[in-house]
Every structure is written in structure tokens, then in C-alpha cells.
Design an enzyme around this catalytic site. Structure first.
Site, PDB file in Angstrom:
ATOM      1  N   LEU A   1       0.818  -1.285  -0.003  1.00 12.19           N
ATOM      2  CA  LEU A   1       0.098   0.012   0.028  1.00 12.19           C
ATOM      3  C   LEU A   1       0.861   1.420   0.001  1.00 12.19           C
ATOM      4  O   LEU A   1       0.692   2.203   0.934  1.00 12.19           O
ATOM      5  CB  LEU A   1      -0.871   0.003   1.196  1.00 12.19           C
ATOM      6  CG  LEU A   1      -2.212   0.798   1.161  1.00 12.19           C
ATOM      7  CD1 LEU A   1      -3.352   0.527  -0.148  1.00 12.19           C
ATOM      8  CD2 LEU A   1      -2.880   1.194   2.488  1.00 12.19           C
TER       9      LEU A   1
ATOM     10  N   ARG B   1       6.610  -5.642 -10.717  1.00 12.22           N
ATOM     11  CA  ARG B   1       7.604  -6.356 -11.426  1.00 12.22           C
ATOM     12  C   ARG B   1       7.389  -7.627 -11.431  1.00 12.22           C
ATOM     13  O   ARG B   1       6.714  -8.330 -10.603  1.00 12.22           O
ATOM     14  CB  ARG B   1       8.858  -6.001 -10.633  1.00 12.22           C
ATOM     15  CG  ARG B   1       9.422  -4.670 -10.658  1.00 12.22           C
ATOM     16  CD  ARG B   1      10.017  -4.348 -12.194  1.00 12.22           C
ATOM     17  NE  ARG B   1      10.689  -2.897 -12.518  1.00 12.22           N
ATOM     18  CZ  ARG B   1      10.214  -1.740 -12.585  1.00 12.22           C
ATOM     19  NH1 ARG B   1       8.961  -1.713 -13.012  1.00 12.22           N
ATOM     20  NH2 ARG B   1      10.976  -0.663 -12.699  1.00 12.22           N
TER      21      ARG B   1
ATOM     22  N   GLU C   1      11.314  -9.951 -19.701  1.00 12.17           N
ATOM     23  CA  GLU C   1      10.635  -9.108 -20.839  1.00 12.17           C
ATOM     24  C   GLU C   1      11.406  -8.537 -21.780  1.00 12.17           C
ATOM     25  O   GLU C   1      12.559  -8.183 -21.531  1.00 12.17           O
ATOM     26  CB  GLU C   1       9.885  -7.845 -20.017  1.00 12.17           C
ATOM     27  CG  GLU C   1       8.801  -8.416 -19.099  1.00 12.17           C
ATOM     28  CD  GLU C   1       8.350  -6.967 -18.283  1.00 12.17           C
ATOM     29  OE1 GLU C   1       8.702  -5.803 -18.712  1.00 12.17           O
ATOM     30  OE2 GLU C   1       7.540  -7.062 -17.377  1.00 12.17           O
TER      31      GLU C   1
ATOM     32  N   HIS D   1       3.780  -4.530 -20.629  1.00 14.06           N
ATOM     33  CA  HIS D   1       4.608  -3.515 -19.667  1.00 14.06           C
ATOM     34  C   HIS D   1       4.237  -1.954 -19.904  1.00 14.06           C
ATOM     35  O   HIS D   1       5.128  -1.280 -20.083  1.00 14.06           O
ATOM     36  CB  HIS D   1       5.913  -3.841 -19.392  1.00 14.06           C
ATOM     37  CG  HIS D   1       6.507  -3.279 -18.025  1.00 14.06           C
ATOM     38  ND1 HIS D   1       7.603  -3.767 -17.417  1.00 14.06           N
ATOM     39  CD2 HIS D   1       6.088  -2.287 -17.459  1.00 14.06           C
ATOM     40  CE1 HIS D   1       7.815  -3.177 -16.529  1.00 14.06           C
ATOM     41  NE2 HIS D   1       6.938  -2.157 -16.231  1.00 14.06           N
TER      42      HIS D   1
END
Length: 312
Positions: A151, A231, A260, A278
Site C-alpha cells: 500500500l 515487477r 520481458e 508492460h
């Protein structure tokens, strides 16, 4: 001799602004620093960095006068911040300006997965709507129980948006936060067990690697949806794929992955996964703001002023 190096794949607008402001040398990756002549490397005091290739101690040592690495993006896990601090190098990032776009995409991924929007679109485009009639019913998303893993700035923006969807908000953080009645969980397993949707908004890096573990994924249950805009490293990806293949959870909405853009091809065979390349902060307005903040940090450093968004 230049005092600034720009590393990474930038937009034409950002490249032009960098040229106008700093007259830099442009490189594709941190490893390319080794290809510069000694005089150029010795003169470098600031680096504008964009990308996910490692920027570690070895690269820093190639530029002995380096004092600033200005990162493009809120995540800076590609940079060895400990090594930078040990060498007197400050690191900055571009927080806050991208919070809205990333939070918007998290909500979009959740809705797209739950309401099967990608499949329904294909149903209409293929002619099945005309030939076969209405698309099969999907599930309601509003009013569910949402769990936010992390958070922080972005996590809170996501929670605020989901609260507007009449959701019950639960969260995990390192400590309990001041919230409008949201439920704190001291560990991610208890969080996953209590919710329908698990949205991952952690920072990257070794400390959060596989934080969303096989145990966490299994605790979410067969109706659960995982959304990840943080991520790829923050989730045990092998466990996630297995859970998606076996029906241990209902589905996922993913903007980030390991390796990626050469992601695990098994994802492409899963109808219960919404895949994005992404692009959480990928709007014209936000990328422009990120580039400006990166350049503003470099300008502050050059002028001897306080950095706007220091990390260390």
C-alpha cells in the site's frame, strides 16, 4: 567532453530535450560505457538512465566522477543503489507522476479479466455474435473483496479506485496504515485467503522476489484473480502459470513478466490471462511528465540544488 550520458530507449521528444539541455552522449545500455574512451568516461558526472538492464558497481567504476544516476521510472531495481551509495552517487526516480496511469491499468486488467472483455471482443469480431448469439455470461467485479499487496503510492491509488467500485478493501504493507477503514493483514497469505482479487503493487528488487509465492497463490482459491502491475520478479511465475493451467485460481491480468519482452510462451496459450506489454505508465502525458522530472533532477544536480526525488 560531455558531463552527461543518456542510456536507454527514449522518445524523440525526450531525446531532443536531452540534447538541448545537456549535450550528452547517447548509449543503448550501461554495458556500453566500456566502449567509451577513457577521457569521456572520466568526464561523466551524471547519467540519465532508462531500462531494465543491470547498472551495477562495474558500470559505475567505469565513470569515477559519476555523482548522479537519474532513473526514468518509479522502479529502480536495475540500479545497484547500495553500490551507488558506497561510491557517493545519488540515485533519483520519477514517482507520483505515473501513479494515475498505473492504477488505471490495474483496474482495467481486473475488469478485463473478470468480464472476459478480450474474449467477448473476439466473439463479436469473429462473427460468432451474429451466428451464435449472445456471449456467455461472465462474473461481476463490483462489490468484491480486493487485496492490495503493497500500500504505497500506487497501491493506495488502486485501492481508492476499487473502493469506488463498492469493494471491501484489504491490504498488506510493512506496517498498518492510516486508511478509511480498510483491513490490514500482517502477511500476504492471510490477505490472499480473505479476498477475491489480489493486486500486486510492490517495489521490485531482491527483497520482494517471489513475494507472492505458491502458498499465497493457492490461498487465493479457485475464484481468485491476480493482477500484477509491479515487477515480474514479485510473483513466483512458475507457480502462477501452474495455478492458471490447473484452475487453482480463476485468472490473471498481467502487465509485467520475467524476462520481458521474451516472456514464457505458456502465457500465450492461457485464455484466462489478460496480457499487457508492460505499459502501465504508457501514455503520452505521463511519459512526458516522467521525462521532465528526470531532466529536472539532472538540472538541479548541475545547479547545485537539492534533488527533487532522491532515492538514497
Amino acid at each position: 567532453m560531455t558531463a552527461t550520458i543518456v542510456i536507454g530507449d527514449y522518445s524523440d521528444t525526450d531525446l531532443a530535450a536531452m540534447k538541448a539541455d545537456f549535450s550528452p552522449v547517447f548509449l543503448d545500455a550501461p554495458a556500453d560505457l566500456a566502449g567509451l574512451d577513457a577521457e569521456t568516461r572520466t568526464g561523466v558526472t551524471a547519467v540519465a538512465f532508462k531500462g531494465h538492464r543491470p547498472f551495477g558497481a562495474a558500470e559505475m567504476d567505469l565513470t569515477p566522477k559519476l555523482r548522479l544516476i537519474a532513473n526514468f521510472g518509479v522502479g529502480y531495481d536495475a540500479i545497484d543503489v547500495t553500490a551507488a551509495s558506497a561510491r557517493g552517487i545519488k540515485v533519483t526516480n520519477t514517482p507520483d507522476v505515473l501513479n494515475d496511469d498505473v492504477a488505471d491499468l490495474a483496474v482495467a486488467l481486473l475488469i478485463a479479466q473478470g468480464r472476459e472483455m478480450m474474449q467477448a471482443s473476439r466473439w463479436a469480431r469473429s462473427g460468432d455474435w451474429k451466428a451464435k448469439g449472445e456471449y456467455p455470461l461472465s462474473r461481476k467485479i463490483s462489490g468484491g473483496r480486493a487485496g492490495i499487496v503493497g500500500l504505497g503510492r500506487i497501491g493506495r491509488e488502486i485501492a481508492d479506485r476499487l473502493a469506488a467500485f463498492k469493494m471491501e478493501i484489504h491490504y498488506f504493507a510493512r506496517s498498518e496504515k492510516d486508511t478509511p477503514g480498510w483491513t490490514f493483514h500482517p502477511d500476504p497469505v492471510s490477505l490472499a485467503r480473505a479476498v477475491d482479487y489480489l493486486i500486486v503493487a510492490l517495489v521490485g528488487g531482491p527483497a520482494t522476489e517471489k513475494f507472492v509465492s505458491k502458498q499465497v497463490i493457492e490461498a487465493l482459491g479457485p475464484g481468485g484473480i491476480v493482477v500484477n502491475i509491479s515487477r515480474g520478479t514479485t510473483i513466483d511465475e512458475a507457480a502462477l502459470i501452474e495455478a492458471l493451467e490447473t484452475g487453482t485460481i480463476a485468472g490473471a491480468g498481467l502487465d509485467v513478466f520475467l524476462n520481458e519482452p521474451d516472456i514464457d510462451p505458456r502465457f500465450y496459450d492461457l485464455a484466462n490471462v489478460v496480457i499487457q506489454p508492460h505499459q502501465g505508465s504508457g501514455t503520452v502525458e505521463t511519459r512526458a511528465a516522467m521525462g521532465q522530472l528526470q531532466r529536472d533532477n539532472i538540472a538541479a544536480f548541475r545547479a547545485g540544488r537539492a534533488l527533487l526525488t532522491p532515492v538514497n
